[in-house]
Design an enzyme around this catalytic site. Structure first.
Site, mmCIF file in Angstrom:
data_model
loop_
_atom_site.group_PDB
_atom_site.id
_atom_site.type_symbol
_atom_site.label_atom_id
_atom_site.label_comp_id
_atom_site.label_asym_id
_atom_site.label_seq_id
_atom_site.Cartn_x
_atom_site.Cartn_y
_atom_site.Cartn_z
ATOM 1 N N SER A 35 0.937 -1.367 0.068
ATOM 2 C CA SER A 35 0.072 -0.003 0.101
ATOM 3 C C SER A 35 0.875 1.354 0.063
ATOM 4 O O SER A 35 0.368 2.389 -0.140
ATOM 5 C CB SER A 35 -0.848 0.048 1.233
ATOM 6 O OG SER A 35 -0.114 -0.158 2.373
ATOM 7 N N ASN A 122 -1.880 -2.176 13.487
ATOM 8 C CA ASN A 122 -3.327 -2.007 13.766
ATOM 9 C C ASN A 122 -3.678 -0.798 14.507
ATOM 10 O O ASN A 122 -4.301 -0.057 13.922
ATOM 11 C CB ASN A 122 -3.928 -3.368 14.286
ATOM 12 C CG ASN A 122 -3.568 -4.444 13.393
ATOM 13 O OD1 ASN A 122 -3.184 -4.486 12.558
ATOM 14 N ND2 ASN A 122 -4.132 -5.618 13.973
ATOM 15 N N THR A 167 -38.514 26.785 -9.496
ATOM 16 C CA THR A 167 -38.878 25.506 -9.006
ATOM 17 C C THR A 167 -39.019 24.866 -10.096
ATOM 18 O O THR A 167 -39.614 25.234 -11.251
ATOM 19 C CB THR A 167 -39.848 25.497 -7.942
ATOM 20 O OG1 THR A 167 -41.130 25.597 -8.618
ATOM 21 C CG2 THR A 167 -39.782 26.414 -6.903
ATOM 22 N N HIS A 168 -38.637 23.308 -10.199
ATOM 23 C CA HIS A 168 -39.330 22.567 -11.287
ATOM 24 C C HIS A 168 -38.271 23.025 -12.669
ATOM 25 O O HIS A 168 -38.696 22.600 -13.801
ATOM 26 C CB HIS A 168 -40.428 22.334 -11.585
ATOM 27 C CG HIS A 168 -41.122 21.969 -10.524
ATOM 28 N ND1 HIS A 168 -41.397 20.744 -10.405
ATOM 29 C CD2 HIS A 168 -41.773 22.735 -9.480
ATOM 30 C CE1 HIS A 168 -42.468 20.594 -9.179
ATOM 31 N NE2 HIS A 168 -42.366 21.805 -8.758
ATOM 32 N N SER A 289 -13.004 25.387 -27.231
ATOM 33 C CA SER A 289 -13.162 24.302 -28.075
ATOM 34 C C SER A 289 -12.151 24.323 -29.323
ATOM 35 O O SER A 289 -11.649 25.216 -29.568
ATOM 36 C CB SER A 289 -14.358 24.470 -28.576
ATOM 37 O OG SER A 289 -14.535 23.808 -29.938
ATOM 38 N N LYS A 295 -16.270 29.515 -28.585
ATOM 39 C CA LYS A 295 -16.828 28.792 -27.394
ATOM 40 C C LYS A 295 -16.289 29.165 -26.204
ATOM 41 O O LYS A 295 -14.857 29.133 -26.341
ATOM 42 C CB LYS A 295 -16.713 27.054 -27.720
ATOM 43 C CG LYS A 295 -17.683 26.693 -28.714
ATOM 44 C CD LYS A 295 -18.997 26.643 -28.118
ATOM 45 C CE LYS A 295 -19.300 25.284 -27.713
ATOM 46 N NZ LYS A 295 -20.336 25.156 -26.702
ATOM 47 N N ASN A 297 -16.464 27.415 -22.636
ATOM 48 C CA ASN A 297 -17.255 26.177 -22.028
ATOM 49 C C ASN A 297 -17.162 26.284 -20.480
ATOM 50 O O ASN A 297 -15.952 26.341 -19.995
ATOM 51 C CB ASN A 297 -16.895 24.819 -22.749
ATOM 52 C CG ASN A 297 -17.264 24.817 -24.017
ATOM 53 O OD1 ASN A 297 -18.292 25.644 -24.498
ATOM 54 N ND2 ASN A 297 -16.591 24.255 -24.990
ATOM 55 N N GLU A 302 -18.502 21.590 -15.185
ATOM 56 C CA GLU A 302 -19.140 20.051 -15.640
ATOM 57 C C GLU A 302 -18.163 19.097 -14.900
ATOM 58 O O GLU A 302 -18.742 18.123 -14.399
ATOM 59 C CB GLU A 302 -18.993 19.947 -17.020
ATOM 60 C CG GLU A 302 -19.782 21.016 -17.731
ATOM 61 C CD GLU A 302 -19.441 21.148 -19.186
ATOM 62 O OE1 GLU A 302 -20.485 20.711 -20.190
ATOM 63 O OE2 GLU A 302 -18.715 21.449 -19.639
ATOM 64 N N TYR A 329 -9.443 -5.750 13.496
ATOM 65 C CA TYR A 329 -8.609 -5.363 12.161
ATOM 66 C C TYR A 329 -8.784 -6.629 11.183
ATOM 67 O O TYR A 329 -8.413 -7.451 11.548
ATOM 68 C CB TYR A 329 -7.390 -5.252 12.688
ATOM 69 C CG TYR A 329 -6.422 -4.688 11.596
ATOM 70 C CD1 TYR A 329 -6.618 -3.407 10.632
ATOM 71 C CD2 TYR A 329 -5.807 -5.641 10.736
ATOM 72 C CE1 TYR A 329 -6.071 -2.990 9.392
ATOM 73 C CE2 TYR A 329 -5.337 -5.264 9.511
ATOM 74 C CZ TYR A 329 -5.139 -4.188 8.972
ATOM 75 O OH TYR A 329 -4.864 -3.888 7.699
ATOM 76 N N LYS A 337 -8.039 3.756 2.529
ATOM 77 C CA LYS A 337 -7.368 4.649 2.227
ATOM 78 C C LYS A 337 -7.229 4.989 0.464
ATOM 79 O O LYS A 337 -7.590 6.013 0.204
ATOM 80 C CB LYS A 337 -5.821 4.640 2.645
ATOM 81 C CG LYS A 337 -5.604 4.573 4.027
ATOM 82 C CD LYS A 337 -4.381 4.350 4.330
ATOM 83 C CE LYS A 337 -4.103 2.709 4.782
ATOM 84 N NZ LYS A 337 -5.107 2.122 5.503
HETATM 85 N N1 ARG Z 1 -1.060 -1.350 5.774
HETATM 86 C C1 ARG Z 1 -2.153 -1.674 6.560
HETATM 87 C C2 ARG Z 1 -3.231 -1.081 6.546
HETATM 88 O O1 ARG Z 1 -3.247 -0.057 6.119
HETATM 89 C C3 ARG Z 1 -1.439 -1.553 8.028
HETATM 90 C C4 ARG Z 1 -1.988 -2.595 9.024
HETATM 91 C C5 ARG Z 1 -1.398 -3.881 8.797
HETATM 92 N N2 ARG Z 1 -1.655 -4.773 9.972
HETATM 93 C C6 ARG Z 1 -1.504 -6.123 9.770
HETATM 94 N N3 ARG Z 1 -2.055 -6.753 10.786
HETATM 95 N N4 ARG Z 1 -1.286 -6.492 8.570
HETATM 96 O O2 ARG Z 1 -4.368 -1.646 7.043
#
Ligand code: ARG
Length: 470
Positions: A35, A122, A167-168, A289, A295, A297, A302, A329, A337
């Site tokens: 991650s 965790n 309205t509408h 455009s 144009k 825009n 949007e 967890y 994330k």
């Molecule tokens: N990268 C993990 C997360 O965002 C961190 C926690 C990982 N914990 C574990 N027991 N593998 O959740």
């Protein structure tokens, strides 16, 4: 590509948890589970959390002054490396927590191995995320404040100017532009309040909860909570490691902000459209455009509508992520994330643009005023005037409806009616000298709070100025 990846199974073990493993992780798995490419943005919060943790361990006599000093110095260096872009982020180290801890050991050696005492990733990630969410909520609050400031300025500037509100999307009644702008101040105010409320509710530090049950090491979670600016430490370790309420609430608050301003975006697209043109967008926020030279825009608006769809999608993913997940967890939570961060980016960017847009959009007062004369915008005013002359409202409504039909048949407007024509449909009252078709009476004739009258708008402006001063 694929063959190359699986060769890596024979590679050296790098993971900090690899003690019980006899083989290195497949690069395929490393790639699948990492991650770091998105959670690196938690780095400043991760370092803050670690600093507080180390100070607590030292204060509790678990870490010596020398070790604590070395770790804090190492963390400082890592912070500098991250800020200068020199930090060696490594994919094979999974996430930001492992990357920082590994680098710490590289920099300071053995004492680096003591940082994680009494801690799990965790409670660590739960802490980082809360600090991050708090930071984002504060940032959004400050931009929402700027937005209200701009809306109040625009409202003051246009308190005497009217446009045919709908309205509408059908012409309804004249409305002051001030009332329009202040409607969005109400929405921004509620958005800000929602952030206040979640900040208050989630001022709880997870640090010390460990993997799920706390630790046999005599930690002081209250101390780290205070160090990190939380009101208190967790009351239940098992709850707090799997609690993502704050993430969800921030995502919901962000989505609500986008829902509000995607409606403003839609309004502004309509208001600045070629046939309407009661509003002119700044050139600097429009695009052209590639084929049609004339144009201008409203692509930004949007995209604000379009990006709102992405935000709703990410919120939905977050809700589904947590639905049915066992308590405590689970690695699924890493994905929170990947949905929270895009929401944060879209909301932050949109708010920033809105401040400029609202400050610079030009109200085309004359065009809007001219439009007030058509479409029977004063019909309700007339019906209410008849009520003041003693007619029951239902009768007045019916009579004015007949008058509108009379006008439609002759292709004229209400103000083109002669005294004889009026008398023909409504013989009960005399219209001598009546100002009832002048849109300006909307401003003088409304006195109750919250309406589009002059004094009620002044009341609103006073309310928002007090809010801004707080
Ligand atoms: N990268 C993990 C997360 O965002 C961190 C926690 C990982 N914990 C574990 N027991 N593998 O959740």
């Amino acid at each position: 590509m694929k063959e190359k990846r699986s060769e890596g199974a024979k590679e050296k073990k790098t993971a900090l948890w690899a003690g019980r493993f006899t083989e290195a992780t497949q690069p395929l798995v490393q790639n699948y589970t990492r991650s770091i490419h998105f959670d690196k943005r938690l780095a400043p919060f991760d370092i803050k959390g670690s600093q507080a943790h180390v100070r607590m361990l030292n204060r509790q006599g678990i870490l010596s002054d020398e070790d604590a000093g070395a770790i804090l110095k190492g963390l400082g260096q890592i912070q500098a490396e991250i800020e200068s872009g020199e930090f060696p982020f490594r994919d094979e180290l999974e996430d930001i927590h492992m990357n920082i801890e590994f680098r710490l050991k590289e920099l300071i050696g053995e004492p680096g191995g003591k940082l994680h005492t009494g801690r799990s990733r965790n409670d660590q990630v739960a802490t980082d995320l809360r600090l991050y969410c708090r930071h984002v909520a504060d940032c959004w609050k400050s931009v929402l404040r700027q937005l209200v400031e701009v809306l109040v300025t625009r409202a003051e500037e246009h308190r005497l100017d009217l446009f045919p509100a709908w309205t509408h999307l059908q012409a309804a009644q004249p409305l002051s532009w001030a009332q329009y702008f202040l409607a969005f101040a109400e929405m921004a105010g509620r958005d800000s309040e929602r952030l206040d409320s979640l900040l208050q509710r989630h001022s709880v530090s997870p640090l010390g909860a460990g993997a799920l049950s706390g630790s046999s090491i005599p930690l002081d979670p209250d101390y780290t909570a205070a160090e990190l600016g939380f009101s208190e430490a967790f009351w239940n370790s098992y709850d707090v490691v799997g609690d993502r309420d704050m993430v969800l609430e921030l995502a919901q608050a962000g989505t609500q902000i986008m829902l509000h301003f995607s409606r403003l975006a839609e309004d502004f697209i309509y208001l600045s459209s070629t046939p309407v043109a009661w509003l002119e967008l700044p050139d600097s926020l429009c695009t052209g455009s590639s084929m049609m030279p004339q144009k201008k825009n409203p692509d930004v608006l949007e995209l604000m509508r379009g990006k709102t769809a992405s935000v709703v999608g990410h919120l939905n993913a977050l809700l589904v992520l947590v639905k049915g997940l066992p308590s405590s967890y689970h690695r699924d939570l890493q994905q929170d994330k990947e949905h929270l961060f895009p929401i944060v980016d879209i909301v932050s960017d949109s708010l920033e643009i809105l401040v400029v847009l609202l400050a610079q959009a030009k109200v085309r007062v004359d065009r809007a005023h001219r439009a007030l004369e058509s479409d029977f915008l004063m019909a309700t005013e007339l019906a209410e005037w008849l009520v003041k002359q003693g007619l029951p409202f239902r009768t007045a409504h019916e009579k004015v409806g007949a008058l509108v039909a009379f006008c439609v048949a002759r292709q004229i407007g209400l103000k083109d009616l002669t005294a004889e024509m009026m008398a023909e449909v409504i013989p009960e009252v005399g219209f001598e000298g009546s100002q009832v078709f002048d849109p300006g009476i909307v401003l003088e004739g409304r006195t109750h709070r919250g309406s589009t009258g002059l004094e009620p708008i002044e009341q609103q402006l006073r309310k928002w100025k007090r809010w801004l001063a707080e």
